[in-house]
Design a protein around this motif. Sequence first.
Motif, mmCIF file in Angstrom:
data_model
loop_
_atom_site.group_PDB
_atom_site.id
_atom_site.type_symbol
_atom_site.label_atom_id
_atom_site.label_comp_id
_atom_site.label_asym_id
_atom_site.label_seq_id
_atom_site.Cartn_x
_atom_site.Cartn_y
_atom_site.Cartn_z
ATOM 1 N N GLN A 240 -48.722 47.865 -17.987
ATOM 2 C CA GLN A 240 -50.086 48.944 -17.210
ATOM 3 C C GLN A 240 -51.046 47.531 -16.136
ATOM 4 O O GLN A 240 -52.445 48.016 -17.067
ATOM 5 N N ALA B 266 -53.866 49.320 -14.159
ATOM 6 C CA ALA B 266 -54.589 50.382 -15.332
ATOM 7 C C ALA B 266 -55.504 48.945 -15.830
ATOM 8 O O ALA B 266 -56.945 49.720 -16.090
ATOM 9 N N ARG C 39 -49.495 51.505 -23.097
ATOM 10 C CA ARG C 39 -51.044 52.091 -22.968
ATOM 11 C C ARG C 39 -51.643 50.926 -23.453
ATOM 12 O O ARG C 39 -51.106 49.832 -24.209
ATOM 13 N N GLY D 54 -52.693 54.947 -18.388
ATOM 14 C CA GLY D 54 -52.545 54.476 -17.526
ATOM 15 C C GLY D 54 -52.932 54.879 -16.059
ATOM 16 O O GLY D 54 -54.672 55.178 -16.720
ATOM 17 N N VAL D 55 -53.428 54.693 -14.736
ATOM 18 C CA VAL D 55 -54.193 54.202 -13.944
ATOM 19 C C VAL D 55 -55.316 55.731 -14.234
ATOM 20 O O VAL D 55 -56.521 55.594 -14.255
ATOM 21 N N ASP D 56 -54.018 56.661 -13.680
ATOM 22 C CA ASP D 56 -54.805 58.252 -13.813
ATOM 23 C C ASP D 56 -56.031 58.436 -14.525
ATOM 24 O O ASP D 56 -56.770 58.581 -15.449
ATOM 25 N N ASP D 57 -55.847 57.980 -16.814
ATOM 26 C CA ASP D 57 -56.599 58.367 -17.440
ATOM 27 C C ASP D 57 -57.514 57.363 -17.338
ATOM 28 O O ASP D 57 -59.077 58.310 -17.269
ATOM 29 N N VAL D 58 -57.359 56.793 -17.101
ATOM 30 C CA VAL D 58 -58.851 55.698 -16.484
ATOM 31 C C VAL D 58 -59.545 56.173 -15.446
ATOM 32 O O VAL D 58 -60.905 56.656 -15.822
ATOM 33 N N GLU D 59 -58.986 56.313 -14.114
ATOM 34 C CA GLU D 59 -60.140 56.945 -13.656
ATOM 35 C C GLU D 59 -59.931 57.826 -14.192
ATOM 36 O O GLU D 59 -61.097 58.432 -13.839
#
Length: 129
Positions: free
Chosen positions: A21, A24, A67, A107-112
């Motif tokens: 990750q 992320a 994660r 992941g990155v999309d979730d953080v973004e």
Amino acid sequence: MGTQAARDDVETFLATLAHAQDAAIRLLRTTILATDPRIGESIKWNAPSFHVEGRHFATMQLRRPDRMMLVLHLGAGKQAMPAGAIADPRQLLAWLGADRAAWTFAGVDDVEAQRTALQALVRQWMAHA
């Protein structure tokens, strides 16, 4: 430890981590640091940790490859978060005790997607750390 030295330590740690990750983790780190210019960082519990005026309030947990978790805490002294002190209408935090809560990112999309909410919760938490 000076701010630049601590940032260098975190950079060195992340460069050698080789975590699935990685992107992320780096986005989560920059999002937290961008929340408030007073936020500093270091390595604590084998992960990036964040503090204000020497009081740690958040530490990443990087044990799983799929994660990562951000643990918000009130530091070394056991104290309880005052009831109603953290507004979390979307219930993004999982409370682990009266003095700590966690937020898991996939992941990155979730953080973004959660950047604005994350920064709002970090600001609230910092007020009590």
